[in-house]
Structures are given as structure tokens and as C-alpha cells.
Design a protein around this motif. Structure first.
Motif, PDB file in Angstrom:
ATOM      1  N   LEU A   3       0.806  -1.221   0.000  1.00  0.00           N
ATOM      2  CA  LEU A   3       0.000   0.000   0.000  1.00  0.00           C
ATOM      3  C   LEU A   3       0.843   1.277   0.000  1.00  0.00           C
ATOM      4  O   LEU A   3       0.515   2.217  -0.728  1.00  0.00           O
ATOM      5  CB  LEU A   3      -0.973  -0.013   1.176  1.00  0.00           C
ATOM      6  CG  LEU A   3      -1.995   1.114   1.196  1.00  0.00           C
ATOM      7  CD1 LEU A   3      -2.826   1.132  -0.084  1.00  0.00           C
ATOM      8  CD2 LEU A   3      -2.890   0.988   2.411  1.00  0.00           C
ATOM      9  N   PRO A   4       1.948   1.355   0.767  1.00  0.00           N
ATOM     10  CA  PRO A   4       2.758   2.583   0.703  1.00  0.00           C
ATOM     11  C   PRO A   4       3.282   2.880  -0.706  1.00  0.00           C
ATOM     12  O   PRO A   4       3.347   4.032  -1.121  1.00  0.00           O
ATOM     13  CB  PRO A   4       3.900   2.324   1.681  1.00  0.00           C
ATOM     14  CG  PRO A   4       3.352   1.322   2.645  1.00  0.00           C
ATOM     15  CD  PRO A   4       2.432   0.451   1.826  1.00  0.00           C
ATOM     16  N   ASN A   7       0.294   4.182  -2.720  1.00  0.00           N
ATOM     17  CA  ASN A   7      -0.013   5.562  -2.311  1.00  0.00           C
ATOM     18  C   ASN A   7       1.017   6.554  -2.850  1.00  0.00           C
ATOM     19  O   ASN A   7       0.667   7.635  -3.321  1.00  0.00           O
ATOM     20  CB  ASN A   7      -0.098   5.671  -0.790  1.00  0.00           C
ATOM     21  CG  ASN A   7      -1.307   4.949  -0.227  1.00  0.00           C
ATOM     22  OD1 ASN A   7      -2.281   4.696  -0.932  1.00  0.00           O
ATOM     23  ND2 ASN A   7      -1.235   4.595   1.037  1.00  0.00           N
ATOM     24  N   GLU A  10       0.455   6.958  -6.601  1.00  0.00           N
ATOM     25  CA  GLU A  10      -0.731   7.774  -6.844  1.00  0.00           C
ATOM     26  C   GLU A  10      -0.438   9.252  -6.608  1.00  0.00           C
ATOM     27  O   GLU A  10      -0.842  10.118  -7.387  1.00  0.00           O
ATOM     28  CB  GLU A  10      -1.880   7.322  -5.937  1.00  0.00           C
ATOM     29  CG  GLU A  10      -3.157   8.102  -6.160  1.00  0.00           C
ATOM     30  CD  GLU A  10      -4.283   7.631  -5.263  1.00  0.00           C
ATOM     31  OE1 GLU A  10      -5.441   7.829  -5.671  1.00  0.00           O
ATOM     32  OE2 GLU A  10      -4.024   7.096  -4.171  1.00  0.00           O
ATOM     33  N   GLN A  11       0.301   9.543  -5.562  1.00  0.00           N
ATOM     34  CA  GLN A  11       0.654  10.930  -5.255  1.00  0.00           C
ATOM     35  C   GLN A  11       1.525  11.538  -6.359  1.00  0.00           C
ATOM     36  O   GLN A  11       1.340  12.683  -6.750  1.00  0.00           O
ATOM     37  CB  GLN A  11       1.371  10.990  -3.908  1.00  0.00           C
ATOM     38  CG  GLN A  11       1.546  12.376  -3.376  1.00  0.00           C
ATOM     39  CD  GLN A  11       2.131  12.348  -1.967  1.00  0.00           C
ATOM     40  OE1 GLN A  11       2.745  11.380  -1.537  1.00  0.00           O
ATOM     41  NE2 GLN A  11       1.949  13.440  -1.244  1.00  0.00           N
ATOM     42  N   THR A  14      -0.747  12.128  -9.577  1.00  0.00           N
ATOM     43  CA  THR A  14      -1.960  12.931  -9.448  1.00  0.00           C
ATOM     44  C   THR A  14      -1.630  14.417  -9.558  1.00  0.00           C
ATOM     45  O   THR A  14      -0.667  14.891  -8.972  1.00  0.00           O
ATOM     46  CB  THR A  14      -2.648  12.644  -8.091  1.00  0.00           C
ATOM     47  OG1 THR A  14      -2.981  11.257  -8.040  1.00  0.00           O
ATOM     48  CG2 THR A  14      -3.909  13.471  -7.924  1.00  0.00           C
TER      49      THR A  14
END
Length: 117
Positions: A3-4, A7, A10-11, A14
Motif C-alpha cells: 500500500l505505501p 499511495n 498515486e501521489q 496525481t
């Protein structure tokens, strides 16, 4: 994927924007809704992760398109089918908004002499 990592990716992806600069002209900011910035060192790693299911199109142990057949015509037909059949490589490209640079493909033929010396 952890997950890290998801994330973080995605950051990074985005809210990206770019501008065009040429002949003294500068465009308004343009949203980037697809892909990663050209030259970004993460692009190669992210593409490898993104395209991992592409190898499912061929035998699970192949990391390249490999075909074994009775002659070169047969093996070339197998390779062509890997790309062109429904659900094959070219469909994967379309479904994933990606592309192969087919002009960069290399085809290597090997012949196995089955006669004993």
C-alpha cells in the motif's frame, strides 16, 4: 503491491500539469491525465509493474515472446498469433493505452540439429 508504494505512486501521478513552449509562445497549463513525465526515472519501473500481466499472454515462464516449432514458418506463425489473437498482445496494448514499437522488434531464429554427430 504494498500500500505505501501504491499511495506514493498515486501521489506522484496525481495533479500533473505541463505547458507547451515554442516560438515565443507559452500555452496555458494542461492537465496530464495519462502516463508519467518523459524522462522521469520512475517511468521504467512503473511501466514494468504496469505491464506485468502482458506476460500472461504467452507461456507463464517466458519473459519474451518465444515460440518452438517444427520449422521457422511454424514458429513465426505462433509468434504472430501471440500478438494478433483475441486477447493477445495487440489487444493488451489497446486495453492498456500502450503500444509496442514493432519497428524495434528483433526476431532471432535458432535451428536445432537433431542428428547425432
Amino acid at each position: 503491491l504494498p500500500l505505501p508504494m501504491v499511495n506514493f505512486t498515486e501521489q506522484v501521478l496525481t495533479g500533473q500539469k505541463t505547458q507547451l513552449h515554442f516560438d515565443g509562445y507559452t500555452s496555458d497549463w494542461i492537465d496530464i491525465n495519462n502516463g508519467i513525465g518523459q524522462g522521469d526515472p520512475l517511468s521504467m519501473i512503473l511501466y514494468i509493474i504496469y505491464s506485468t500481466d502482458l506476460v500472461d499472454i504467452v507461456k507463464p515462464y517466458d519473459m519474451a515472446l518465444v515460440a518452438i516449432g517444427k520449422d521457422f514458418t511454424n514458429t513465426h506463425r505462433i509468434l504472430k498469433d501471440m500478438l494478433e489473437h483475441p486477447g493477445g498482445g495487440f489487444n493488451w496494448l489497446w486495453d492498456h493505452n500502450s503500444r509496442f514499437e514493432t519497428n524495434k522488434f528483433a526476431l532471432i531464429n535458432f535451428f536445432m540439429n537433431r542428428k547425432q554427430a
